[in-house]
Design a protein around this motif. Sequence first.
Motif, PDB file in Angstrom:
ATOM      1  N   ARG A   1     -30.800  98.396  45.314  1.00  0.00           N
ATOM      2  CA  ARG A   1     -32.143  98.456  44.742  1.00  0.00           C
ATOM      3  C   ARG A   1     -32.941  97.173  44.914  1.00  0.00           C
ATOM      4  O   ARG A   1     -34.156  97.173  44.718  1.00  0.00           O
ATOM      5  CB  ARG A   1     -32.060  98.825  43.259  1.00  0.00           C
ATOM      6  CG  ARG A   1     -31.315 100.146  43.087  1.00  0.00           C
ATOM      7  CD  ARG A   1     -31.635 100.777  41.811  1.00  0.00           C
ATOM      8  NE  ARG A   1     -33.014 101.205  41.775  1.00  0.00           N
ATOM      9  CZ  ARG A   1     -33.487 102.155  40.989  1.00  0.00           C
ATOM     10  NH1 ARG A   1     -32.650 102.774  40.175  1.00  0.00           N
ATOM     11  NH2 ARG A   1     -34.747 102.491  41.001  1.00  0.00           N
TER      12      ARG A   1
ATOM     13  N   ASP B   1     -31.415 106.124  36.238  1.00  0.00           N
ATOM     14  CA  ASP B   1     -32.511 105.304  36.744  1.00  0.00           C
ATOM     15  C   ASP B   1     -32.791 105.751  38.178  1.00  0.00           C
ATOM     16  O   ASP B   1     -32.335 105.135  39.139  1.00  0.00           O
ATOM     17  CB  ASP B   1     -32.055 103.832  36.707  1.00  0.00           C
ATOM     18  CG  ASP B   1     -33.147 102.888  37.135  1.00  0.00           C
ATOM     19  OD1 ASP B   1     -34.316 103.322  37.247  1.00  0.00           O
ATOM     20  OD2 ASP B   1     -32.839 101.704  37.374  1.00  0.00           O
ATOM     21  N   PRO B   2     -33.505 106.842  38.316  1.00  0.00           N
ATOM     22  CA  PRO B   2     -33.634 107.487  39.619  1.00  0.00           C
ATOM     23  C   PRO B   2     -34.443 106.668  40.626  1.00  0.00           C
ATOM     24  O   PRO B   2     -35.633 106.457  40.433  1.00  0.00           O
ATOM     25  CB  PRO B   2     -34.352 108.794  39.289  1.00  0.00           C
ATOM     26  CG  PRO B   2     -35.066 108.549  38.018  1.00  0.00           C
ATOM     27  CD  PRO B   2     -34.270 107.536  37.260  1.00  0.00           C
ATOM     28  N   ALA B   3     -33.806 106.224  41.673  1.00  0.00           N
ATOM     29  CA  ALA B   3     -34.488 105.423  42.695  1.00  0.00           C
ATOM     30  C   ALA B   3     -35.490 106.300  43.445  1.00  0.00           C
ATOM     31  O   ALA B   3     -35.173 107.421  43.850  1.00  0.00           O
ATOM     32  CB  ALA B   3     -33.459 104.846  43.663  1.00  0.00           C
ATOM     33  N   GLY B   4     -36.678 105.781  43.597  1.00  0.00           N
ATOM     34  CA  GLY B   4     -37.709 106.509  44.344  1.00  0.00           C
ATOM     35  C   GLY B   4     -38.454 107.536  43.524  1.00  0.00           C
ATOM     36  O   GLY B   4     -39.248 108.315  44.050  1.00  0.00           O
ATOM     37  N   SER B   5     -38.216 107.542  42.221  1.00  0.00           N
ATOM     38  CA  SER B   5     -38.825 108.583  41.382  1.00  0.00           C
ATOM     39  C   SER B   5     -39.009 108.057  39.977  1.00  0.00           C
ATOM     40  O   SER B   5     -38.285 107.176  39.526  1.00  0.00           O
ATOM     41  CB  SER B   5     -37.886 109.793  41.344  1.00  0.00           C
ATOM     42  OG  SER B   5     -38.185 110.615  40.254  1.00  0.00           O
ATOM     43  N   ASP B   6     -39.975 108.586  39.296  1.00  0.00           N
ATOM     44  CA  ASP B   6     -40.031 108.256  37.871  1.00  0.00           C
ATOM     45  C   ASP B   6     -39.961 109.514  37.020  1.00  0.00           C
ATOM     46  O   ASP B   6     -40.358 109.524  35.860  1.00  0.00           O
ATOM     47  CB  ASP B   6     -41.254 107.395  37.527  1.00  0.00           C
ATOM     48  CG  ASP B   6     -42.530 107.989  38.068  1.00  0.00           C
ATOM     49  OD1 ASP B   6     -42.506 109.167  38.492  1.00  0.00           O
ATOM     50  OD2 ASP B   6     -43.546 107.277  38.081  1.00  0.00           O
TER      51      ASP B   6
END
Lengths: 398, 398, 398, 398
Positions: free
Chosen positions: B206, B368-373
């Motif tokens: 990340r 903690d989704p990478a690339g998304s909220d």
Amino acid sequence: MTETNTPVPGPEGARVGVWFVGARGSVGATAIAGALAVRAGLAGETGMVSRLPEVAVAGLPELAGLQFGGHDVSDVSLPKRVEALVDAGVVPHGLPAALATELARVDARIRPGVTGSERPQREIAAALTADLRAFREDNGLDRVVVVDVSSTEPPVRVTPELLTLDGLEQALDAGESPLPASSLYAYAALRADCSVVAFTPSPGPRLPALAELAETVGLPWAGSDGKTGETLLKTVLAPMFAMRALKVRSWSSMNLLGGGDGRTLADPANAVSKTATKGQGLEAILGHRVDGPLHIDYVPDLGDWKTAWDMVSFEGFLGARMSLQFTWTGCDSALAAPLVLDLARLVARAHQAGRVGPQAALGFFFKDPAGSDVHALSEQWEALRTWCAELAEAEERR
Amino acid sequence: MTETNTPVPGPEGARVGVWFVGARGSVGATAIAGALAVRAGLAGETGMVSRLPEVAVAGLPELAGLQFGGHDVSDVSLPKRVEALVDAGVVPHGLPAALATELARVDARIRPGVTGSERPQREIAAALTADLRAFREDNGLDRVVVVDVSSTEPPVRVTPELLTLDGLEQALDAGESPLPASSLYAYAALRADCSVVAFTPSPGPRLPALAELAETVGLPWAGSDGKTGETLLKTVLAPMFAMRALKVRSWSSMNLLGGGDGRTLADPANAVSKTATKGQGLEAILGHRVDGPLHIDYVPDLGDWKTAWDMVSFEGFLGARMSLQFTWTGCDSALAAPLVLDLARLVARAHQAGRVGPQAALGFFFKDPAGSDVHALSEQWEALRTWCAELAEAEERR
Amino acid sequence: MTETNTPVPGPEGARVGVWFVGARGSVGATAIAGALAVRAGLAGETGMVSRLPEVAVAGLPELAGLQFGGHDVSDVSLPKRVEALVDAGVVPHGLPAALATELARVDARIRPGVTGSERPQREIAAALTADLRAFREDNGLDRVVVVDVSSTEPPVRVTPELLTLDGLEQALDAGESPLPASSLYAYAALRADCSVVAFTPSPGPRLPALAELAETVGLPWAGSDGKTGETLLKTVLAPMFAMRALKVRSWSSMNLLGGGDGRTLADPANAVSKTATKGQGLEAILGHRVDGPLHIDYVPDLGDWKTAWDMVSFEGFLGARMSLQFTWTGCDSALAAPLVLDLARLVARAHQAGRVGPQAALGFFFKDPAGSDVHALSEQWEALRTWCAELAEAEERR
Amino acid sequence: MTETNTPVPGPEGARVGVWFVGARGSVGATAIAGALAVRAGLAGETGMVSRLPEVAVAGLPELAGLQFGGHDVSDVSLPKRVEALVDAGVVPHGLPAALATELARVDARIRPGVTGSERPQREIAAALTADLRAFREDNGLDRVVVVDVSSTEPPVRVTPELLTLDGLEQALDAGESPLPASSLYAYAALRADCSVVAFTPSPGPRLPALAELAETVGLPWAGSDGKTGETLLKTVLAPMFAMRALKVRSWSSMNLLGGGDGRTLADPANAVSKTATKGQGLEAILGHRVDGPLHIDYVPDLGDWKTAWDMVSFEGFLGARMSLQFTWTGCDSALAAPLVLDLARLVARAHQAGRVGPQAALGFFFKDPAGSDVHALSEQWEALRTWCAELAEAEERR
Ligand SMILES: NC(=O)c1ccc[n+]([C@@H]2O[C@H](COP(=O)([O-])OP(=O)(O)OC[C@H]3O[C@@H](n4cnc5c(N)ncnc54)[C@H](O)[C@@H]3O)[C@@H](O)[C@H]2O)c1
Ligand SMILES: NC(=O)c1ccc[n+]([C@@H]2O[C@H](COP(=O)([O-])OP(=O)(O)OC[C@H]3O[C@@H](n4cnc5c(N)ncnc54)[C@H](O)[C@@H]3O)[C@@H](O)[C@H]2O)c1
Ligand SMILES: NC(=O)c1ccc[n+]([C@@H]2O[C@H](COP(=O)([O-])OP(=O)(O)OC[C@H]3O[C@@H](n4cnc5c(N)ncnc54)[C@H](O)[C@@H]3O)[C@@H](O)[C@H]2O)c1
Ligand SMILES: NC(=O)c1ccc[n+]([C@@H]2O[C@H](COP(=O)([O-])OP(=O)(O)OC[C@H]3O[C@@H](n4cnc5c(N)ncnc54)[C@H](O)[C@@H]3O)[C@@H](O)[C@H]2O)c1
Ligand code: NA
Ligand code: NA
């Protein structure tokens, strides 16, 4: 479009009436007092789905413009009932005094309810229809929604005359009285050109003959049995287990409640209707029968506050046995009242838009969604959102 | 398409390797033993999302074909670790004996792990890369996914050399060692043409420099911090409150766990990473900050079984104060292991399909989704379903 | 006196036999396997009240010296039953193998049980008595305690012939069969000069005619219905409310259990016995009737593990409404088995000391304490302590 | 002796004053308003231990005769504070109006409190003593009890001058200010011939120099830290595990509370005093250290209502792992206030009877019982009962 907190006013400024069957019950009285309080700026819109932009967009009749009336078999006046709800901790202190005039005005519009066996149902239906027509005319209303929030009835055996509209009319003509009270109210409503909301698990508009009548007269209706507590939780938790490929082994539920609803459900005959609607969601979502008891117990001491305890036993990878328990402590009437107001406005809007029959997209509000077998809350939310967006567009295209 | 229980085989019959950083930990060992057990017909696929038709449709590499290897700093052999998991009630009795040969074979492929300060990180990275290449070549693999299931690290201060790939390379060239271990592993993985899954809350891929590297070399990755218990529940319950316009007043959480993960998180420095990822979902879903403590406590006696208690205080119509409590009793490794296997297969499939960068659609698996909220589970599920359907179509069009 | 962990050996080194009615059930099999395991040094004495110095002081027969036998109507052998308890997580892995010879030896001593309607009860009683005498003689025992751990029976209507010993004997002489099975076993036991423990809520020795018989033949007995879980908690929590002058408004209980006991109690006829004994303590302690449901539900999936949820609603100063909820997750057989062994030894000691009739001081162990109406656990503990101290003194004076 | 609900009047009709340090806090205000309400017949005695016959027998001063005064550093008047307690749901609606005159009268007797660093403590002590003397004389009181219900202080380092009365007096003479505020109040109280109740965990009369002073002047005192919620439960549940020879493996506790007390305890320095007193009981009862976290968290939203969740992990026969969880939802001030009134009356009675020093028999009321190391509630109850019976006899013999 106005802001989140103010629902979009009905495009045509329609005057909408809401007629509660069971207007002096906990849910009815809380809904009426609550709507008056919001209108008077004495309460906010917490708990009203219609305040969310995704729903408000549909162009609902304004809360402030709703007129209330109803039927009830109880002699306890609406102001008295609201006082009792203050003592029960449901309605804030001070509200009855502040709303005294308004509450008295609504109370004056409440007409004696029926059980359905007073005289031949043809006659009763005519009287009920007359009440509804008078309410609409006296108050210059464009549309009336009849919302059933009366005591839960036992399930009914669907005899032949309840299967078709023709059969039903013949029976009524013959002086018979085949309808349970909830369906008699629904019959009168539809005959008086009113749309219908069945917030209870009682048969109401769901009997085949009644559903046919709604199609025939071209009116929308929604039901049944408001989803406000334990079942609401089930319909968000069960999809979680399903999406994670976890195996639910058993799901046990205990509901403790006092109040009028608790007293009614203490009678096993009535409780059957409720346990039936409460039970069906799990199986529909998980795709298999799930073991485990479901109790509803009358504990007078708890009043209008319900405590539900659920225990889910489930299995994961390599056979690991795990569990989830939850305890929900909720005020049933405070949960139901805003939804009842939402539903009245949504069904009035559907009526205005010419929708007919069971409104599947309103399944979001119900334990036993008429016209739909979707129980997972997030799917129901998507359906509701889409429905509201369509109504918004329809409006714009006009 | 084959049936629910058998995932669609990779279209090209690709041989896929899964390399666990932390292979001898609870999650790593459970995932390896579990995959071997399923392959041997000794266990089912409960808890594997890839067994659901909506996901299987993507055309994932077969579970039975996966080859395992890994890095670990622990000397406890994989078979010994699996034995310990039997005593802990995670892995069924009898499995270690039945899988003895296979477990020993995987154990022989586990290489010594690094902390990152043994020698200049340029040199360490080269050694790790060599390990990964050797694993791929020795086993004739088409593709390798590196999955981080090692101990949680403290958060890292993002210094300038961690901000860009150029800056990072210059620092490494200069003999510096700026990377936390998890990011050093991710660096080596990407340099060895391996895709990456960050199942821990550690920085890993990340850091901006690492994310840039993934884009540069054209590899997909997914992260971070597997969503397996309390946070999973939060992301189905919080949307329920939001959809019902109920106001969450406070949300208090207590997590009790033993095991290696519990021991690591007993160090407040490490726990910060975890409480940060656990905390963010609620606010994202509800749209406002929510009061209430979030504790993670090490209770050795509980072993690999975690008990979480949450209490949500919320407000409804007319200010009614209500609450929801839940207790989750879960076996963390049994919850994590099948997801880790799912992720390895999904990211391998993304690699094959030429996807690059953080795979937002895999946010379903993460705190903690990478690339998304997006944090709401049902929205994440829709995104995953769509992504899998696209991959299925892509395959068909070939 | 030896240390806490080793019970004081019986002063005369008496050889004591324990005869289980229901020897192949969960409780019976766990008690037997457990006693053998302790003797073999494979298990500790956790859960045995007799290991506490206050109790051990009474001079109990040694656990290691107990000989086991029993009656059961089941054909599943004791070793098989113990294997099943391993799968259920009650008995540790490895124990059945380690104790194979010993378990087989006990199993060989288990005689066919009776339902009481096979033939005239006079004849059945004679056969049962013969079984008990043979057990005592074949094994050179000084004393035998008959412990009822068989399936719960429905309550019995106390007809005239069950009221007096004379009446009973005349009925038996007349070829009648008036006794429920549990009381038939108790009759045979007392006639064979065995003391009796009624660990179930079945009538057993509590029928007036049987209680009279015990006085007549000069034997002690104890009962009834082991207090191991929710009721145990009630009898420490209710006194707390009483001592603090807090008003208990309602107490609601839900018990979920699988296993053989759960299956038996799924039959409402049997459950009546259990809910009766479970219900009485609260009222006795609080001095007034307490509202609230009490459910026992059979949830097969839970096996021998019981989950009980209780919710107590109470009132404090100035009318403040408060609540206490608890969830008890217990392994019923692991809780019951050590108490059953304690009781066998305590009643054998009472027999040796010449005590006669219901042993009120053993009420500590029971939901429905025979000879006493004390339910508060701490008062029962004081009574037990005093009783044990008296026996210790009696011994010394000899 | 009169009936349960009416405490036996003090034999000599003594006029007793109760002086609250922290009179305008939640506990202080609830106690005062509650006593006035009971006197006026507007509330009952639920939650008052003194209404139980076993306690009433001691011959306590009448509740109706108590006169109230106090010190506080807050400017919020007593009537305003009671209003706030109505909003918080602690005090019933209507009470402030009904008691307006009486509350104002008590408020007029509340004198400015001190922090202890305003000026040399010798001077402050003189002023406080004067306040107490004036209260006694102005109201023609026979006896005054000083009850500390002020905010919890941090623990104090016991420096040499706090070890002996001589040392303390010398330090005060030297113009030093060595005492924490709670002990300064206790000093002044004892010097003014008042008995003392330490309801908080602050040092108060427990410092060696203060304890010596009490002996010297021949006054009784009781403390410390009222046992009203989670700890109360611990001291009935832990003995249960001990009596049943079950092994407690870990005991984890989480306390969520708002209110003034919550705000004070949100400061870790103050919380140390509380977690220390809360922690000690378990070990004393079980005889060994018990693992598990103990959290106290400030959740403003909860106001005066505390929710505590505990999870006990324990082991039974054959190593079976079981658990007990409970959730306590209590109104702290409603629990504390009646006990504070009980204590004032009991200590006044002890004073009258010539008792001196820490009253061990009042340990029943406290988390950290001064003069005793008994924590099990039932043992404490026996001690209290005996003490009251002795006082009753003493009276009769006169
Ligand atoms: N509160 C919730 O969360 C919730 C959720 C789902 C469904 N419901 C349903 O809403 C209904 C109302 O609940 P409540 O808590 O207000 O109950 P309640 O007992 O307080 O009120 C019911 C009212 O219906 C009246 N009534 C009974 N029979 C009638 C008749 N034949 N005609 C006209 N009025 C009649 C009663 O006099 C009473 O005033 C129940 O059926 C309940 O199951 C409530
Ligand atoms: N189990 C779950 O539900 C779950 C959910 C989300 C995240 N996680 C994360 O997964 C990770 C693993 O959890 P676990 O329970 O298996 O923990 P664990 O302590 O059992 O295993 C961690 C393993 O990592 C190894 N390790 C430590 N530092 C290393 C290094 N520098 N290089 C290589 N190996 C190293 C350790 O030796 C150990 O074998 C943790 O970070 C945890 O936070 C787990
Ligand atoms: N486990 C506990 O915590 C607990 C507490 C209190 C009471 N009890 C009571 O202990 C008894 C045993 O419980 P369990 O869990 O072992 O049940 P179980 O069903 O496992 O065992 C009962 C046994 O009794 C045998 N049996 C049935 N009828 C018989 C007869 N007429 N003669 C001889 N044997 C007969 C059955 O074959 C079976 O082997 C039940 O009555 C239960 O209510 C148990
Ligand atoms: N409520 C319970 O169940 C309970 C149980 C055990 C102990 N206690 C203790 O009782 C005490 C009071 O609790 P509360 O909830 O009433 O708190 P609170 O914060 O509402 O009241 C404390 C009062 O003390 C006053 N105060 C602070 N410092 C002072 C000083 N130096 N001199 C005089 N007055 C001062 C404050 O102004 C306030 O009015 C706390 O120490 C608490 O820990 C309460
Ligand atoms: Na993100
Ligand atoms: Na009794």
